[in-house]
Design a protein around this motif. Structure first.
Motif, short mmCIF file in Angstrom:
data_model
loop_
_atom_site.label_atom_id
_atom_site.label_comp_id
_atom_site.label_asym_id
_atom_site.label_seq_id
_atom_site.Cartn_x
_atom_site.Cartn_y
_atom_site.Cartn_z
N GLU A 90 8.36 9.94 6.23
CA GLU A 90 8.90 11.14 5.56
C GLU A 90 10.30 10.88 5.01
N GLN A 91 11.12 10.18 5.76
CA GLN A 91 12.47 9.86 5.28
C GLN A 91 12.44 8.85 4.14
N ALA A 92 11.67 7.79 4.34
CA ALA A 92 11.63 6.71 3.36
C ALA A 92 11.04 7.16 2.02
N ALA A 93 10.15 8.14 2.05
CA ALA A 93 9.47 8.58 0.83
C ALA A 93 10.45 9.08 -0.22
N THR A 94 11.53 9.70 0.21
CA THR A 94 12.44 10.35 -0.75
C THR A 94 13.84 9.75 -0.77
N ILE A 95 14.10 8.72 0.02
CA ILE A 95 15.46 8.21 0.17
C ILE A 95 16.03 7.67 -1.14
N GLY A 137 -4.15 -4.40 -11.46
CA GLY A 137 -4.85 -5.30 -10.56
C GLY A 137 -4.49 -6.75 -10.81
N THR A 138 -5.23 -7.63 -10.19
CA THR A 138 -4.99 -9.06 -10.41
C THR A 138 -5.60 -9.55 -11.71
N GLU A 139 -6.44 -8.71 -12.32
CA GLU A 139 -6.97 -8.99 -13.66
C GLU A 139 -6.31 -8.04 -14.64
N PRO A 140 -6.06 -8.47 -15.88
CA PRO A 140 -5.41 -7.61 -16.87
C PRO A 140 -6.17 -6.31 -17.11
N ASN A 141 -5.43 -5.23 -17.41
CA ASN A 141 -6.06 -3.96 -17.76
C ASN A 141 -6.85 -4.10 -19.06
N ASP A 142 -7.79 -3.19 -19.27
CA ASP A 142 -8.53 -3.17 -20.53
C ASP A 142 -7.64 -2.79 -21.70
N LYS A 143 -6.59 -2.00 -21.41
CA LYS A 143 -5.66 -1.56 -22.44
C LYS A 143 -4.30 -1.34 -21.79
N PRO A 144 -3.21 -1.31 -22.58
CA PRO A 144 -1.89 -1.07 -21.99
C PRO A 144 -1.83 0.29 -21.30
N LEU A 145 -1.25 0.32 -20.11
CA LEU A 145 -1.17 1.55 -19.33
C LEU A 145 0.23 1.75 -18.76
N HIS A 146 0.67 3.01 -18.75
CA HIS A 146 1.86 3.41 -18.02
C HIS A 146 1.40 4.03 -16.70
N VAL A 147 2.19 3.85 -15.66
CA VAL A 147 1.92 4.47 -14.37
C VAL A 147 3.11 5.36 -14.03
N GLY A 148 2.83 6.61 -13.65
CA GLY A 148 3.90 7.55 -13.35
C GLY A 148 4.57 7.27 -12.01
N GLY A 149 5.73 7.88 -11.82
CA GLY A 149 6.41 7.80 -10.54
C GLY A 149 7.50 6.75 -10.48
N ASN A 150 8.65 7.11 -9.93
CA ASN A 150 9.80 6.22 -9.87
C ASN A 150 10.22 5.85 -8.45
N ASP A 151 9.78 6.61 -7.47
CA ASP A 151 10.18 6.27 -6.10
C ASP A 151 9.06 6.59 -5.13
N GLY A 152 9.21 6.10 -3.91
CA GLY A 152 8.20 6.29 -2.89
C GLY A 152 8.28 5.17 -1.88
N VAL A 153 7.47 5.27 -0.83
CA VAL A 153 7.49 4.26 0.22
C VAL A 153 6.12 3.61 0.32
N PHE A 154 6.14 2.29 0.53
CA PHE A 154 4.94 1.48 0.63
C PHE A 154 4.97 0.66 1.92
N LYS A 155 3.79 0.22 2.33
CA LYS A 155 3.66 -0.66 3.49
C LYS A 155 3.18 -2.03 3.02
N VAL A 156 3.80 -3.08 3.52
CA VAL A 156 3.39 -4.43 3.15
C VAL A 156 2.03 -4.75 3.76
N LYS A 188 0.84 -1.20 0.00
CA LYS A 188 0.00 0.00 0.00
C LYS A 188 0.87 1.24 0.00
N ALA A 189 0.58 2.19 -0.88
CA ALA A 189 1.37 3.42 -0.96
C ALA A 189 1.14 4.29 0.27
N LEU A 190 2.24 4.85 0.79
CA LEU A 190 2.17 5.80 1.90
C LEU A 190 2.55 7.20 1.45
#
Length: 357
Positions: A135-140, A68-87, A41-43
């Motif tokens: 806050e630290q992990a988001a940009t490390i 998702g766990t089912e294929p997208n209706d069409k090919p998609l790009h998702v923006g963003g290269n870094d960030g912190v998530f919680k398992v 999950k994104a934080l």
């Protein structure tokens, strides 16, 4: 129970970013993830200049991503290269079992597509950063990592009193450079645009800058770096902007010094004296965190581990940034909140990080 997610997506590249980004909703069935996968999950996920260059095309092109766990209706790009998530959930395999619910993780490689509320990741595709604040992990992953590698990938024998010099002196990278350099006894000279207040200059010095110099003083033909260094060697120069200061960065380097260019927001041309380069046996080269990470993923992991130690021991501190907030299930679409952060960045309000409430 399924998980409902939202993502900032695009299907084409363009400089007209508000025109190409959209919100896409998706569903994840936690029970459908594979044994070597984890549900996260994104934080908090930053909006970096490199992310915007990616949206424009031709720079670290974004792969198609299944949301998702089912294929997208069409090919998609998702923006963003870094960030912190919680398992949220780990698969049953041996690789995934090293993670537990609540662990903080960041993507190992760029082009992960971090601007989404939930993601399914391979167990080997993330790095555990427990021990950090959100806050630290988001940009490390980008700015501190860039600063660390700039200082440690090119010089291995720093001596007390050596100097580095950098333009883009008020940037996030520069503030981390000043902090990390100081740990090795290396002094930093930060060059900043004219008109900075004394308060802004004092803040840079609190982050470890030894000297702060304005563009107009630095670009004066009569400028002599030894006024500040007292003859100590200037071993590295960091160019984060590609602006008019580059020629003087090169001029300020000592014998066998190196110019490392890691950004070119100020322009695509870099000009400097060939005489200075020849006489001093200078090296000029590019630094690109993305390319370094793809070439040496474990080197990136080592960098992050070292930064976690520095944060945890209080040897470096967070550089402030602006937060924008997205509430899942609220009235605003995720792409609208992203565009709010983008507008803040373009209006000079500094680094923007999207927090997920």
């Amino acid at each position: 129970m399924t998980v409902q997610g939202s993502a900032v997506t695009f299907t084409e590249y363009s400089a007209d970013i508000p025109k190409i980004v959209h919100s896409t909703d998706f569903t994840i069935d936690p029970n459908a993830i594979k044994e070597d996968q984890i549900l996260i999950k994104a934080l908090a996920t930053p909006i970096n200049p490199a992310d915007l260059m990616q949206l424009r095309g031709g720079y670290n092109d974004a792969p198609d991503i299944q949301l998702g766990t089912e294929p997208n209706d069409k090919p998609l790009h998702v923006g963003g290269n870094d960030g912190v998530f919680k398992v949220v959930k780990a698969g049953s395999g041996s690789k995934a079992s090293k993670y537990k619910e609540g662990d903080l993780v960041i993507p190992k490689l760029p082009a992960f597509g971090t601007w989404r509320t939930y993601a399914i990741a391979g167990a080997d595709d993330v790095i555990n950063v427990n021990g950090l604040t959100v806050e630290q992990a988001a940009t490390i992953s980008v700015n501190p990592a860039t600063a660390y590698q700039l200082l440690h990938n090119y010089v291995s024998d720093w001596k007390e009193g050596d100097y580095v010099i950098q333009n883009s002196g008020t940037s996030q990278v520069s503030r981390y450079v000043s902090q990390i350099a100081k740990l090795d006894g290396v002094k930093t000279i930060s060059v900043v645009r004219d008109g900075k207040s004394q308060e802004e200059i004092d803040e840079l010095k609190k982050f470890g800058a030894e000297h702060v110099i304005s563009h107009s003083e630095f670009n004066d033909e009569k400028f002599d770096i030894t006024k500040y260094t007292k003859g100590a060697p200037v071993r590295l120069a960091f160019n984060g902007s590609g602006d008019s200061t580059v020629a003087h960065l090169v001029k300020s380097l000592s014998q066998k010094g190196q110019l490392l260019s890691y950004g070119f927001l100020g322009g695509a041309e870099i000009k400097y004296s060939a005489v200075d380069q020849f006489a001093k046996d200078l090296v000029t080269r590019r630094y690109w965190l993305t390319a370094n990470t793809y070439a040496d993923p474990e080197g990136k992991v080592d960098t992050i581990k070292r930064l976690v130690e520095l944060y945890s021991s209080g040897k470096i501190k967070d550089v402030p940034y602006n937060k924008v907030h997205y509430k899942q299930g609220g009235n605003e679409e995720i792409s609208k909140v992203f565009l709010e952060g983008l507008a803040n960045f373009k209006n000079g309000k500094g680094k923007q990080v999207l927090f997920y409430d």
